[in-house]
Design a protein around this motif. Structure first.
Motif, PDB file in Angstrom:
ATOM      1  N   ASN A  19       0.343  -1.346   0.154  1.00 15.88           N
ATOM      2  CA  ASN A  19       0.113  -0.113   0.187  1.00 15.88           C
ATOM      3  C   ASN A  19       0.801   1.822   0.452  1.00 15.88           C
ATOM      4  O   ASN A  19       0.415   3.043  -0.871  1.00 15.88           O
ATOM      5  CB  ASN A  19      -1.242   0.049   0.991  1.00 15.88           C
ATOM      6  CG  ASN A  19      -2.118  -1.306   0.993  1.00 15.88           C
ATOM      7  OD1 ASN A  19      -1.951  -1.289   2.154  1.00 15.88           O
ATOM      8  ND2 ASN A  19      -2.293  -1.316  -0.069  1.00 15.88           N
ATOM      9  N   LEU A  20       1.850   1.197   0.638  1.00 15.41           N
ATOM     10  CA  LEU A  20       2.997   2.657   0.787  1.00 15.41           C
ATOM     11  C   LEU A  20       3.358   3.106  -0.606  1.00 15.41           C
ATOM     12  O   LEU A  20       3.943   4.050  -0.662  1.00 15.41           O
ATOM     13  CB  LEU A  20       3.909   1.730   1.855  1.00 15.41           C
ATOM     14  CG  LEU A  20       3.975   1.321   2.779  1.00 15.41           C
ATOM     15  CD1 LEU A  20       4.869   1.065   3.160  1.00 15.41           C
ATOM     16  CD2 LEU A  20       2.880   2.567   3.363  1.00 15.41           C
ATOM     17  N   LEU A  22       5.375   4.258   6.918  1.00 14.92           N
ATOM     18  CA  LEU A  22       5.852   2.646   7.266  1.00 14.92           C
ATOM     19  C   LEU A  22       5.892   1.646   8.332  1.00 14.92           C
ATOM     20  O   LEU A  22       5.515   0.947   8.909  1.00 14.92           O
ATOM     21  CB  LEU A  22       7.507   2.168   6.796  1.00 14.92           C
ATOM     22  CG  LEU A  22       8.245   0.699   7.662  1.00 14.92           C
ATOM     23  CD1 LEU A  22       7.664  -0.115   6.176  1.00 14.92           C
ATOM     24  CD2 LEU A  22       9.851   1.310   7.311  1.00 14.92           C
ATOM     25  N   SER A  23       5.501   2.759   9.907  1.00 21.33           N
ATOM     26  CA  SER A  23       5.317   3.181  11.422  1.00 21.33           C
ATOM     27  C   SER A  23       3.689   2.147  11.547  1.00 21.33           C
ATOM     28  O   SER A  23       3.447   1.989  12.140  1.00 21.33           O
ATOM     29  CB  SER A  23       5.722   4.001  12.044  1.00 21.33           C
ATOM     30  OG  SER A  23       5.021   4.884  11.630  1.00 21.33           O
ATOM     31  N   ALA A  67      -5.522   4.332  11.090  1.00 18.18           N
ATOM     32  CA  ALA A  67      -4.108   5.480  10.683  1.00 18.18           C
ATOM     33  C   ALA A  67      -4.276   6.642   9.916  1.00 18.18           C
ATOM     34  O   ALA A  67      -3.497   7.617  10.380  1.00 18.18           O
ATOM     35  CB  ALA A  67      -3.696   4.641  10.408  1.00 18.18           C
ATOM     36  N   LEU A  68      -5.140   6.551   9.089  1.00 18.08           N
ATOM     37  CA  LEU A  68      -5.999   7.770   8.644  1.00 18.08           C
ATOM     38  C   LEU A  68      -6.333   8.604   9.260  1.00 18.08           C
ATOM     39  O   LEU A  68      -6.221  10.150   8.953  1.00 18.08           O
ATOM     40  CB  LEU A  68      -6.398   7.591   7.335  1.00 18.08           C
ATOM     41  CG  LEU A  68      -7.233   8.599   6.565  1.00 18.08           C
ATOM     42  CD1 LEU A  68      -6.085   9.443   5.364  1.00 18.08           C
ATOM     43  CD2 LEU A  68      -8.322   7.792   6.053  1.00 18.08           C
ATOM     44  N   ALA A  69      -7.270   8.615  10.126  1.00 17.93           N
ATOM     45  CA  ALA A  69      -7.448   9.444  11.539  1.00 17.93           C
ATOM     46  C   ALA A  69      -6.739  10.519  11.763  1.00 17.93           C
ATOM     47  O   ALA A  69      -6.411  11.353  12.492  1.00 17.93           O
ATOM     48  CB  ALA A  69      -9.003   8.802  12.305  1.00 17.93           C
ATOM     49  N   ALA A  70      -5.499   9.122  12.370  1.00 22.78           N
ATOM     50  CA  ALA A  70      -4.884   9.755  12.913  1.00 22.78           C
ATOM     51  C   ALA A  70      -3.487  10.911  12.421  1.00 22.78           C
ATOM     52  O   ALA A  70      -3.377  11.612  12.545  1.00 22.78           O
ATOM     53  CB  ALA A  70      -3.391   8.751  13.770  1.00 22.78           C
ATOM     54  N   ASN A  71      -3.093  10.793  11.005  1.00 20.88           N
ATOM     55  CA  ASN A  71      -2.285  11.285  10.039  1.00 20.88           C
ATOM     56  C   ASN A  71      -2.911  12.337   9.385  1.00 20.88           C
ATOM     57  O   ASN A  71      -3.056  13.740   9.171  1.00 20.88           O
ATOM     58  CB  ASN A  71      -2.854  10.427   8.182  1.00 20.88           C
ATOM     59  CG  ASN A  71      -1.422   9.095   8.883  1.00 20.88           C
ATOM     60  OD1 ASN A  71      -0.510   8.897  10.018  1.00 20.88           O
ATOM     61  ND2 ASN A  71      -1.051   8.395   7.544  1.00 20.88           N
TER      62      ASN A  71
END
Length: 209
Positions: A61-62, A69-70, A79-83
């Motif tokens: 996906n990267l 990566l983390s 993860a998207l919410a955090a970003n």
């Protein structure tokens, strides 16, 4: 208004920023299209998003998705919410760790004023469009974003007042034409551009009718 929003207001103006922040945008799939489109929408001033995806982040996906990566192994929506909150910590995010199906689709995006389709599967793309086409929601979908070297072929097509398709309409992602970051990012940016321009037009018209 936080510091990020003050920066956005420098371009939009406070009144238009506050107007955009009234609307809820659904992101149906948070992979290549969805994660990048959501990032653009947040940078444009939208505050309320509904993020829906059941999948976890993998190495493959990267190459095109808005993850690090983390974050490998994490649920994409989390993860998207955090970003996104790293851009604007005052976002109002509704997260659904669910696979979108014909049975739950309307419920997941019921409160949304616009829905961005970001699926891989053609069948579910079609069902989403059919589910909301006769509603008052803006629907922005994508078709044909594979390969590289022809980014100018990614175009925006207005089908109806509330329905737009982004892509070259023919180059699907495959082994021969993989989903590379440039083409995917162009399509995601164009999806966000449709959403932004649609609601700014509503502002100019005096609000949503």
């Amino acid at each position: 208004m936080n510091r990020a929003e003050k920066g956005m207001a420098a371009y939009l103006g406070e009144d238009r920023l506050r107007f955009l922040q009234k609307f809820t945008i659904g992101i149906a799939g948070t992979g290549g299209l969805g994660s990048n489109c959501a990032m653009h929408l947040v940078r444009c001033g939208f505050r309320r998003l509904v993020l829906t995806d059941f999948d976890r982040i993998e190495e493959s996906n990267l190459n095109r998705q808005n993850f690090r990566l983390s974050q490998l192994g994490e649920l994409k929506v989390e993860a998207l919410a955090a970003n996104l909150k790293a851009i604007n910590p005052d976002l109002e995010l509704e997260i659904h760790r669910d696979k979108v199906t014909p049975n739950n689709m309307k419920g997941l995006f019921e409160k949304c004023h616009a829905v961005v389709e970001a699926f891989d599967e053609a069948r579910i793309k079609k069902i989403l469009v059919e589910s909301f086409l006769t509603s008052s929601k803006l629907v922005v979908t994508a078709s044909g974003i594979g390969g590289c070297g022809n980014a100018d072929a990614i175009v925006t097509r207005k089908i109806r007042d509330n329905f737009y398709i982004i892509g070259d309409m023919q180059t699907e992602c495959s082994k021969e034409t993989p989903p590379f970051a440039p083409m995917v990012a162009v399509a995601a940016a164009k999806q966000a551009d449709v959403v932004l321009s649609y609601f700014l037009d509503k502002y100019s018209e005096g609000g949503v009718k």
